[in-house]
Design an enzyme around this catalytic site. Structure first.
Site, mmCIF file in Angstrom:
data_model
loop_
_atom_site.group_PDB
_atom_site.id
_atom_site.type_symbol
_atom_site.label_atom_id
_atom_site.label_comp_id
_atom_site.label_asym_id
_atom_site.label_seq_id
_atom_site.Cartn_x
_atom_site.Cartn_y
_atom_site.Cartn_z
ATOM 1 N N CYS A 386 0.839 -1.199 0.000
ATOM 2 C CA CYS A 386 0.000 0.000 0.000
ATOM 3 C C CYS A 386 0.876 1.252 0.000
ATOM 4 O O CYS A 386 1.333 1.699 1.055
ATOM 5 C CB CYS A 386 -0.916 -0.011 1.226
ATOM 6 S SG CYS A 386 -1.927 1.473 1.358
ATOM 7 N N CYS A 389 -0.547 4.183 2.009
ATOM 8 C CA CYS A 389 -0.375 4.119 3.466
ATOM 9 C C CYS A 389 1.079 4.419 3.852
ATOM 10 O O CYS A 389 1.337 5.199 4.763
ATOM 11 C CB CYS A 389 -0.705 2.728 3.999
ATOM 12 S SG CYS A 389 -2.261 2.058 3.445
ATOM 13 N N ASP A 390 2.006 3.748 3.182
ATOM 14 C CA ASP A 390 3.375 3.691 3.710
ATOM 15 C C ASP A 390 4.397 4.537 2.960
ATOM 16 O O ASP A 390 5.535 4.659 3.406
ATOM 17 C CB ASP A 390 3.846 2.223 3.700
ATOM 18 C CG ASP A 390 2.912 1.346 4.508
ATOM 19 O OD1 ASP A 390 2.321 1.869 5.471
ATOM 20 O OD2 ASP A 390 2.748 0.159 4.179
#
Ligand code: NAP
Length: 566
Positions: A386, A389-390
């Site tokens: 992801c 997200c990261d």
């Protein structure tokens, strides 16, 4: 409320030094009236206490101060106090990071380490309101669980501003701290603003939750599972499995609810199906095992959904969910445990039994792995699926994206935009992604390694340090130092329920349907990625509406009964 949403705009809103010198309004004009009205419902006053040190994180200090000042100007019941990091108040509350925000420190132990950028501005607004109304926001089951807590719990949730899952996990922690202010403290730590703390806890993916320094969990949990883990300091998955094995979660005693259509999965297909079902005159409920949004919510930017030239995936899904909520209840964190098909379609979850007339499976798909040694070992510690997200964690660091499809291109562009030194690794000599995305990648100057595979992901005790790659043309192997590996090699359909029901799958493992999205078993329909095909948002939406319309038609004129009497 689209305040500082998780979009490109929010990335651009990241405070810069120039902005710190001449702060302008942070709360967008468009949101002022909406927020003012929202805060009119406040009852008790709420104090925001901001601690800063001009020598540390100056741009973020300015952002935090401006945000709190603007909120206080907006709502008479919000007050903002500003304290130097070296003040007695900072010592009293154990504050040693700039900027830190405490919410109503006389009443609870909730704090932000780092300015609440992007998605986290929403948790701040929500928490101010909850504090003011004296409502924790926890559901009944979680409240009961929290009543059993007898020892202190200190929760830290590490987040990134663009992570679509982070606000949910922060909200769980804050709700628990509001429910048991005597025992629970909760802290939202922006990993990008406090990399030293993120490093100390080996944060390689967010949300990353640490309870009492020792218990760690990754990802967003459904609220009740979060509460179970907080109280027991044990993995909820393990506990639930133990309880099921011991027969402690009986069907008896569960709520029994009658509904025409149960929709499994709250992605683009499921939410559309629910809307269409209700608009046709049926009642519907959407059960989502995790959180609303499906794969689209993880897509940094969507440019091919008609009507939206450029929209963050998360934002698009929020709009679809908001529209769907006007028609049907959407239950997050409520996965289906079992389905029994008889006179009715009985759908069992851990919370209730839904006695329905039909079931639409829109359970989506999960990312595939590359299967290289080290992939599982370093998941959450440099291996990620992801980028939304990261990605933030790897700004100014080196990363590779593995894959040659639309996801790989979109992820690589997002990472590049964040300032990650990114290279795409693809096993063939040509990408399968849309030409438009390939052109964008070339324009951005993202390096690519074609005809190359990752044979191993290597690392030290805590994080990824390199990938071993093989050139398939000449067979040569070498090691490439990297901090992160973003895997984007496609999706596998989530067909667990379908298999248990005995639905026919196609040769590629997707649920087989007819043109009306009817499966091989009457009253069961399937829509979206779980049925394969083009796997676009536009097709998922089309599938969802088709499945719901077929269900409506079939319930009025059951084709299976006609077949029997023919
Ligand atoms: P995809 O289109 O299936 O592409 C997967 C890529 O990974 C392919 O290039 C494939 O290589 C490679 N791959 C597969 N297994 C591999 C392995 N074990 N090791 C190394 N490489 C491997 O998957 P996706 O990009 O996730 O897209 C999934 C669906 O979502 C597609 O229908 C896509 O169009 C859609 N999507 C659309 C958008 C958009 O339109 N904005 C964004 C994201 C996704 P080969 O090419 O050699 O097979």
């Amino acid at each position: 409320m689209a305040l500082f949403g998780s979009d490109k705009t929010s990335e651009k809103k990241k405070p810069k030094k120039a902005e710190a010198a001449t702060p302008k309004r942070l709360i967008p004009e468009d949101n002022l009236a909406e927020l003012t009205k929202f805060f009119e419902a406040m009852k008790e006053p709420v104090e925001l206490v901001v601690f800063t040190d001009p020598r540390q994180n100056a741009p973020y200090n300015a952002f935090m101060e401006s945000l709190c000042r603007e909120l206080a100007e907006l709502a008479p019941k919000i007050t903002a106090r500003f304290e130097p990091l070296e003040s007695d108040a900072a010592k009293l509350h154990g504050v040693d990071f700039s900027p830190t925000l405490l919410l109503a420190p006389d009443r609870c132990k909730i704090r932000y380490l780092g300015a609440p950028l992007g998605e986290e501005a929403r948790t701040l607004i929500e928490t101010i309101m909850r504090l003011s109304l004296g409502q924790s926001g926890l559901g009944q089951i979680s409240k009961q669980l929290l009543q059993e807590l007898e020892e202190k719990r200190d929760v830290m949730v590490f987040v990134n501003p663009s992570c679509p899952y982070c606000p949910g996990q922060v909200a769980h922690a804050f709700h628990c701290a509001l429910e048991r202010p005597d025992l629970v403290s909760a802290m939202c730590v922006d990993s990008s603003q406090h990399p030293a703390l993120a490093d100390r806890y080996h944060v390689g993916s967010v949300p990353h939750t640490v309870i009492n320094e020792t218990f760690t969990s990754m990802g967003l949990l459904p609220e009740e599972r979060f509460a179970v883990e907080l109280v027991t300091l044990k993995s909820a998955e393990d506990l639930l499995a133990e309880q099921r094995a011991a027969g402690i979660l009986p069907a008896e005693g569960l709520d029994v609810r009658e509904v025409d259509i149960v929709v499994a999965g709250a992605g683009a297909a499921g939410l559309t199906a629910a809307m269409y079902a209700v608009r046709s005159g049926l009642s519907a409920v959407v059960l989502e095992k995790n959180v609303i949004g499906g794969q689209v919510a993880l897509t940094p930017v969507v440019e091919n959904y008609p009507g939206f030239a450029n929209v963050p995936g998360k934002r698009l899904m929020e709009m679809i969910a908001e529209q769907a909520r006007a028609y049907a209840e959407i239950h997050e964190g409520e996965g289906i445990v079992e389905v029994k098909i008889g006179k009715h379609v009985e759908v069992y979850t851990d919370r209730a039994v839904y006695v329905a007339k039909g079931l639409i499976l829109s359970t989506g798909a999960t990312w595939k792995k590359i299967g290289a040694p080290g992939e599982d070992r370093y998941f959450g510690f440099g291996v990620s699926y992801c980028s939304t997200c990261d990605g933030y964690l790897y700004r100014e660091k080196k990363a590779v994206v593995v894959g040659g499809g639309n996801t790989a291109m979109t992820d690589a562009l997002h990472l590049k935009n964040l300032g990650v030194d990114v290279t795409v690794i693809h096993r063939r000599d040509a990408f399968r992604a849309e030409k438009h995305l390939q052109d964008a990648l070339a324009k951005e100057g993202v390096p690519t390694l074609m005809n190359t595979v990752v044979t191993e992901i290597k690392g030290d005790e805590n994080k990824v340090t390199a990938v071993r790659i093989r050139n398939l043309t000449d067979g040569s192997e070498r090691e490439m130092p990297v901090d992160a590996v973003f895997v984007a090699v496609g999706l596998s359909p989530n067909t667990g329920l379908a298999e248990e029901l005995g639905l026919t799958l196609d040769a590629d493992g997707f649920i087989q349907t007819d043109r009306g999205k009817r499966t091989s078993i009457p009253r069961i329909y399937a829509a979206g990625d779980v049925t394969g095909g083009a796997r676009q948002i536009a097709t998922a939406v089309g599938d969802g509406s088709t499945a719901a319309l077929s269900a409506f038609e079939d319930l009025a004129h059951p084709y299976w009964k006609k077949t029997k009497t023919a």
